[in-house]
Design a protein around this motif. Structure first.
Motif, PDB file in Angstrom:
ATOM      1  N   CYS A 188      -4.258   5.137  12.454  1.00 55.03           N
ATOM      2  CA  CYS A 188      -4.451   3.914  11.582  1.00 55.03           C
ATOM      3  C   CYS A 188      -3.402   2.893  12.270  1.00 55.03           C
ATOM      4  CB  CYS A 188      -3.736   4.195  10.360  1.00 55.03           C
ATOM      5  SG  CYS A 188      -5.184   5.014   9.179  1.00 55.03           S
ATOM      6  N   HIS A 241      -1.627  -1.057  -3.937  1.00 56.77           N
ATOM      7  CA  HIS A 241      -2.847  -0.364  -3.738  1.00 56.77           C
ATOM      8  C   HIS A 241      -2.380   1.281  -3.451  1.00 56.77           C
ATOM      9  CE1 HIS A 241      -5.286  -4.076  -3.185  1.00 56.77           C
ATOM     10  NE2 HIS A 241      -4.180  -4.428  -2.760  1.00 56.77           N
ATOM     11  N   ASP A 242      -3.214   2.048  -4.006  1.00 59.26           N
ATOM     12  CA  ASP A 242      -3.003   3.603  -3.907  1.00 59.26           C
ATOM     13  C   ASP A 242      -4.170   4.182  -3.055  1.00 59.26           C
ATOM     14  OD1 ASP A 242      -2.034   6.302  -4.339  1.00 59.26           O
ATOM     15  OD2 ASP A 242      -2.022   6.223  -6.343  1.00 59.26           O
ATOM     16  N   SER A 243      -3.576   5.214  -1.966  1.00 59.00           N
ATOM     17  CA  SER A 243      -4.689   5.659  -1.277  1.00 59.00           C
ATOM     18  C   SER A 243      -5.092   7.099  -1.752  1.00 59.00           C
ATOM     19  CB  SER A 243      -4.172   5.825   0.147  1.00 59.00           C
ATOM     20  OG  SER A 243      -2.962   6.710   0.076  1.00 59.00           O
ATOM     21  N   TYR A 272       4.901   5.172   3.035  1.00 58.82           N
ATOM     22  CA  TYR A 272       4.265   6.619   3.128  1.00 58.82           C
ATOM     23  C   TYR A 272       5.011   7.494   2.550  1.00 58.82           C
ATOM     24  CZ  TYR A 272       1.206   9.916   5.319  1.00 58.82           C
ATOM     25  OH  TYR A 272       0.165  10.944   5.746  1.00 58.82           O
ATOM     26  N   LEU A 312       0.654  -1.179   0.087  1.00 62.18           N
ATOM     27  CA  LEU A 312      -0.105   0.137   0.018  1.00 62.18           C
ATOM     28  C   LEU A 312       0.928   1.177  -0.121  1.00 62.18           C
ATOM     29  CD1 LEU A 312      -2.714   1.548   0.363  1.00 62.18           C
ATOM     30  CD2 LEU A 312      -2.202   1.413   3.045  1.00 62.18           C
ATOM     31  N   MET A 362      -9.523   4.055   4.011  1.00 59.20           N
ATOM     32  CA  MET A 362      -8.303   3.706   3.905  1.00 59.20           C
ATOM     33  C   MET A 362      -7.915   3.125   5.361  1.00 59.20           C
ATOM     34  SD  MET A 362      -4.588   5.610   3.793  1.00 59.20           S
ATOM     35  CE  MET A 362      -4.910   6.546   5.492  1.00 59.20           C
ATOM     36  N   GLU A 394     -12.669   9.375   2.772  1.00 61.43           N
ATOM     37  CA  GLU A 394     -11.334   8.609   2.173  1.00 61.43           C
ATOM     38  C   GLU A 394     -10.780   8.005   2.992  1.00 61.43           C
ATOM     39  OE1 GLU A 394     -10.988   7.787  -0.718  1.00 61.43           O
ATOM     40  OE2 GLU A 394     -12.601   9.378  -1.911  1.00 61.43           O
ATOM     41  N   PHE A 440      -7.051  10.616   0.224  1.00 62.77           N
ATOM     42  CA  PHE A 440      -6.570  10.576   1.446  1.00 62.77           C
ATOM     43  C   PHE A 440      -6.134  11.969   1.721  1.00 62.77           C
ATOM     44  CE2 PHE A 440      -3.380   9.872   4.686  1.00 62.77           C
ATOM     45  CZ  PHE A 440      -4.076  10.429   5.885  1.00 62.77           C
ATOM     46  N   VAL A 495       1.054   5.553   0.208  1.00 62.13           N
ATOM     47  CA  VAL A 495       0.099   6.572   0.927  1.00 62.13           C
ATOM     48  C   VAL A 495       0.799   7.713   0.785  1.00 62.13           C
ATOM     49  CG1 VAL A 495      -1.065   7.296   3.048  1.00 62.13           C
ATOM     50  CG2 VAL A 495      -0.778   4.777   2.734  1.00 62.13           C
ATOM     51  N   VAL A 531      -9.283   2.332  -2.904  1.00 62.93           N
ATOM     52  CA  VAL A 531      -8.077   1.850  -2.595  1.00 62.93           C
ATOM     53  C   VAL A 531      -7.841   0.226  -2.506  1.00 62.93           C
ATOM     54  CG1 VAL A 531      -8.774   1.561  -0.128  1.00 62.93           C
ATOM     55  CG2 VAL A 531      -6.478   1.725  -0.572  1.00 62.93           C
TER      56      VAL A 531
END
Length: 278
Positions: free
Chosen positions: A146, A86-88, A124, A22, A102, A98, A91, A24, A71
């Protein structure tokens, strides 16, 4: 990849599926550039929904530019289909909806009993082109709210090159008259000084769900860049499970040195074990 390693990778895939990441970060943080560098390509990824159906790009192209993105969708590059991203997107806009989507995605995918659906690492991205505003409400929400479980979060300080003009501007008047090569050499420690003074990493580590490690990224747009190799190295070391380390090392095709180091480490471990056990 040798026949033995290929068989080992197939066994790992049977258990864990492909290595799932993922990514972010805010818009223009360099996320797409990083994904392309990891997969050693300039192409755009193919997009699949959560059921494995290919998404019609004509239906999402316009919305992607505005930061609207699901996502749950899987991004796969044809150059390396052993990795799933996976792209957030969305956010960074500060949308509560959103963010909650996520957050739920991370919680679900970090703890699911279906191993092939789990995310294995979170990258991140925090861009350095506006270092004064590097930590915003989005970062505070992510690292305080999170819970990634056992999934390692690696912070990428992207666009580190953007600190160079600031460093050059801090040179003494006499140094500004030097040839470019010498000016760049004298600016290097000033870049570190600017970054250290901002204390971005120091502001992240006390947070409830602090990142596990970080890396400074520059020149990601260049082919065969050192930053991508370091990123894969740091991410591999951040993983808790040896099997996942092997899965990532086997899946990536950029960092040959990492593959060699991992193979040597495994050989040394076996040799030490044999020596101790007779």
């Amino acid at each position: 990849m040798s026949a033995e390693n290929t068989e080992s990778f197939k066994n790992l895939q049977e258990k864990f599926g492909r290595f799932r990441i993922l990514i972010v970060g805010r818009a223009n943080a360099g996320k797409t550039t990083i994904l392309r560098a990891i997969c050693n390509t300039t192409e755009n990824p193919e997009i699949y929904d959560g059921d494995g159906n290919k998404v019609d790009l004509s239906q999402v192209e316009g919305s992607m530019g505005r930061g609207i993105h699901n996502v749950e969708n899987e991004l796969v590059f044809r150059s390396n289909d052993k990795l799933i991203f996976h792209d957030s997107r969305g956010f960074e806009a500060g949308s509560e909806k959103e963010f909650l989507q996520m957050k739920k995605f991370i919680a679900d995918r970090a703890k699911t009993t279906i191993l092939k659906k789990r995310i294995h690492a979170i990258l991140y991205c925090i861009p350095m082109d506006k270092i004064e505003r590097a930590i915003q409400r989005s970062e505070e929400m992510f690292f305080d709210e999170c819970d990634p479980g056992n999934v390692p979060v690696v912070v990428l300080f992207t666009k580190f090159d953007a600190l160079l003009p600031k460093a050059l501007g801090k040179l003494a008047p006499a140094d500004r008259q030097l040839p470019l090569r010498e000016r760049l050499s004298k600016a290097e420690p000033l870049i570190e000084e600017i970054f250290d003074r901002a204390d971005i990493w120091g502001r992240l580590t006390p947070m409830k769900y602090a990142p596990r490690s970080c890396i400074r990224i520059k020149d990601m747009h260049k082919s065969s860049n050192e930053g991508c190799s370091k990123l894969l190295d740091v991410t591999t070391n951040a993983l808790n499970e040896e099997a996942l380390q092997m899965l990532l090392v086997s899946a990536q095709e950029v960092n040959i040195a990492l593959c060699v180091r991992y193979a040597v480490r495994e050989w040394v471990c076996v040799a030490v074990y044999c020596a101790l056990t007779g």
